[in-house]
Design a protein around this motif. Sequence first.
Motif, mmCIF file in Angstrom:
data_model
loop_
_atom_site.group_PDB
_atom_site.id
_atom_site.type_symbol
_atom_site.label_atom_id
_atom_site.label_comp_id
_atom_site.label_asym_id
_atom_site.label_seq_id
_atom_site.Cartn_x
_atom_site.Cartn_y
_atom_site.Cartn_z
ATOM 1 N N VAL A 1 43.836 30.191 33.438
ATOM 2 C CA VAL A 1 45.166 29.596 33.584
ATOM 3 C C VAL A 1 45.402 29.181 35.037
ATOM 4 N N VAL A 2 44.884 29.961 35.987
ATOM 5 C CA VAL A 2 44.996 29.594 37.406
ATOM 6 C C VAL A 2 44.373 28.219 37.640
ATOM 7 N N GLU A 3 43.214 27.997 37.060
ATOM 8 C CA GLU A 3 42.555 26.694 37.201
ATOM 9 C C GLU A 3 43.326 25.601 36.475
ATOM 10 N N ALA A 4 43.841 25.925 35.278
ATOM 11 C CA ALA A 4 44.560 24.922 34.486
ATOM 12 C C ALA A 4 45.844 24.469 35.175
ATOM 13 N N LEU A 5 46.505 25.378 35.904
ATOM 14 C CA LEU A 5 47.760 25.048 36.579
ATOM 15 C C LEU A 5 47.551 24.581 38.021
ATOM 16 N N ASN A 6 46.270 24.399 38.427
ATOM 17 C CA ASN A 6 45.935 23.881 39.765
ATOM 18 C C ASN A 6 46.493 24.770 40.879
ATOM 19 N N ILE A 7 46.395 26.078 40.700
ATOM 20 C CA ILE A 7 46.844 27.039 41.706
ATOM 21 C C ILE A 7 45.681 27.357 42.638
ATOM 22 N N ASN A 8 45.958 27.409 43.933
ATOM 23 C CA ASN A 8 44.933 27.755 44.904
ATOM 24 C C ASN A 8 44.417 29.174 44.626
ATOM 25 N N PRO A 9 43.142 29.347 44.296
ATOM 26 C CA PRO A 9 42.637 30.693 43.969
ATOM 27 C C PRO A 9 42.709 31.667 45.137
ATOM 28 N N ILE A 10 42.630 31.157 46.370
ATOM 29 C CA ILE A 10 42.734 32.049 47.532
ATOM 30 C C ILE A 10 44.146 32.619 47.626
ATOM 31 N N TRP A 11 45.139 31.766 47.448
ATOM 32 C CA TRP A 11 46.538 32.212 47.437
ATOM 33 C C TRP A 11 46.757 33.243 46.332
ATOM 34 N N PHE A 12 46.242 32.955 45.155
ATOM 35 C CA PHE A 12 46.385 33.864 44.024
ATOM 36 C C PHE A 12 45.700 35.197 44.314
ATOM 37 N N ALA A 13 44.517 35.161 44.913
ATOM 38 C CA ALA A 13 43.772 36.387 45.204
ATOM 39 C C ALA A 13 44.500 37.257 46.228
ATOM 40 N N ILE A 14 45.091 36.657 47.254
ATOM 41 C CA ILE A 14 45.821 37.438 48.262
ATOM 42 C C ILE A 14 47.075 38.052 47.641
ATOM 43 N N LEU A 15 47.756 37.302 46.768
ATOM 44 C CA LEU A 15 48.907 37.867 46.052
ATOM 45 C C LEU A 15 48.490 39.087 45.235
ATOM 46 N N VAL A 16 47.364 38.966 44.538
ATOM 47 C CA VAL A 16 46.872 40.078 43.727
ATOM 48 C C VAL A 16 46.505 41.265 44.608
ATOM 49 N N ALA A 17 45.845 41.007 45.746
ATOM 50 C CA ALA A 17 45.436 42.094 46.647
ATOM 51 C C ALA A 17 46.646 42.860 47.173
ATOM 52 N N MET A 18 47.708 42.133 47.554
ATOM 53 C CA MET A 18 48.910 42.802 48.040
ATOM 54 C C MET A 18 49.575 43.587 46.912
ATOM 55 N N ASN A 19 49.520 43.039 45.721
ATOM 56 C CA ASN A 19 50.097 43.722 44.557
ATOM 57 C C ASN A 19 49.323 45.004 44.248
ATOM 58 N N LEU A 20 47.993 44.924 44.332
ATOM 59 C CA LEU A 20 47.164 46.103 44.084
ATOM 60 C C LEU A 20 47.405 47.170 45.145
ATOM 61 N N GLN A 21 47.684 46.747 46.378
ATOM 62 C CA GLN A 21 47.996 47.717 47.425
ATOM 63 C C GLN A 21 49.280 48.464 47.089
ATOM 64 N N THR A 22 50.262 47.745 46.550
ATOM 65 C CA THR A 22 51.516 48.381 46.151
ATOM 66 C C THR A 22 51.275 49.452 45.095
ATOM 67 N N SER A 23 50.313 49.217 44.197
ATOM 68 C CA SER A 23 50.048 50.171 43.123
ATOM 69 C C SER A 23 49.530 51.506 43.662
ATOM 70 N N PHE A 24 48.988 51.520 44.879
ATOM 71 C CA PHE A 24 48.526 52.770 45.475
ATOM 72 C C PHE A 24 49.687 53.666 45.888
ATOM 73 N N LEU A 25 50.889 53.074 46.009
ATOM 74 C CA LEU A 25 52.048 53.828 46.486
ATOM 75 C C LEU A 25 53.044 54.168 45.391
ATOM 76 N N THR A 26 53.002 53.458 44.267
ATOM 77 C CA THR A 26 54.055 53.601 43.264
ATOM 78 C C THR A 26 53.958 54.943 42.537
ATOM 79 N N PRO A 27 55.052 55.724 42.545
ATOM 80 C CA PRO A 27 55.073 56.961 41.759
ATOM 81 C C PRO A 27 55.040 56.619 40.263
ATOM 82 N N PRO A 28 54.561 57.510 39.392
ATOM 83 C CA PRO A 28 54.066 58.848 39.729
ATOM 84 C C PRO A 28 52.548 58.911 39.894
ATOM 85 N N PHE A 29 51.834 57.752 39.711
ATOM 86 C CA PHE A 29 50.375 57.812 39.668
ATOM 87 C C PHE A 29 49.695 57.188 40.883
ATOM 88 N N GLY A 30 50.453 56.860 41.941
ATOM 89 C CA GLY A 30 49.847 56.247 43.109
ATOM 90 C C GLY A 30 48.815 57.165 43.749
#
Length: 440
Positions: free
Chosen positions: A357-386
């Motif tokens: 879908v990223v390719e179909a919507l012409n989204i920059n994969p680098i931008w998408f990857a950095i968004l995902v990386a920051m999101n995954l970092q947040t998951s390390f902090l979120t209670p109760p399973f961080g």
Amino acid sequence: MIGISIFILALILLLFGFPVAFTFAGVGILFVVLFADPSQLAQIPYRIYANMGENGGGTVLMAIPLFIFMGLILQRTKLAEQLLVSMGRLFGSVRGGLAISTVLVGTLLAASTGVVGASVVAMGLISMPIMMRYGYNKALSAGTICAAGTLGQLIPPSIVLIILGDVLSIPVGDLFRAAVKPGLVLVGCYIAYIVIFCLIKPDSAPVIPLEDDDTSRKKAILDALMAVIPPLLLILVVLGSIFYGVATATESSALGCIGAVVLAIVYRKFSLSMLLESANETVKITAMVFAVIIGASIFSMGFAYTGGEEEVEHLLLNIPGEKWGFLVFTMLLIMALGFFLDYIEISYIVLPLVYVVVEALNINPIWFAILVAMNLQTSFLTPPFGFALFYLKGVAPPGVNTFDIYRGVIPFILIQIAVVVSLLLYPELYGISPEAPRLW
């Protein structure tokens, strides 16, 4: 809905505590046998070889054990201890200085080791007792250590970025370059929050008095420089070689290993037993990571053969709002999955499904990857399973309870979400284009 049910079954089994790699592989094989052609299981060795071979992500994935090895050697050189002690003395005379120095040390550890667990544990063992001794607010101390320890998820050389580069077929060097600005913005926001918090509540972070004579101040500055310069040189060797095109990520990881050994010799911590222990631990961690990768590959095969990819693609392309609706939905989905799954499982299970879908919507994969990386970092902090919360709780002083840790990380989670939203709405401020680059 067979393709969707395979995903739900895997999540249920994971919640019951079954091993990740075997759960994904077992569910994938089961659904191929029940709902597809069992002869297709003969493709498993070829899929694994394609992932690990030179034409797949094998060359990129080689950087994972090398960076892990580098981080473990640096962990055994007591790099974190020296940085925390020297930086704490330098900034202790500033209100909230210990918390600020913890963030700065976390940044240096992220850029030199990238091992989240080691960073949180080291800072929890050293920085937390000192903060408690001088009357620092428990929640502020715990939140600062957890947030600073997870910076290794985003700041290069990050294992997460290497995995995302492999999954999304993006040059790791490009991801490293794109992650620097968001990482530094996040660090700046952490420090700004600590300063504002200390201005509003001065008693939460008392000043640690430093002798006024010039000799003590010069010694504090000299000690800080002596502790900071070696890891900075290592960072310049590893990241500089990538950014200036001298070496690939895999080659720079090998340089990093050599640099880590040199630092161990400089710090007089080098020994053959230390080298052997680091190598053994590297093999264990790498085996775990690659077992999950193989299991995820088999799961993806089962998901594809039972029609799951078409179902997910149809669902995501019909989300209201087109590109923005898809991005918001994907970020919320990854954040929700981060409560239960590790970044490796999310990267190899979820991202291949949404990348079409990223390719179909012409989204920059680098931008998408950095968004995902920051999101995954947040998951390390979120209670109760961080994971960072568990790491800190395991080494926290007796007076610090789980509620203090949960309460302390909430402001930093909100800061991370705010930075993710700013990157989502204004990627140009971070030097990233939201549109996929043209190939002609």
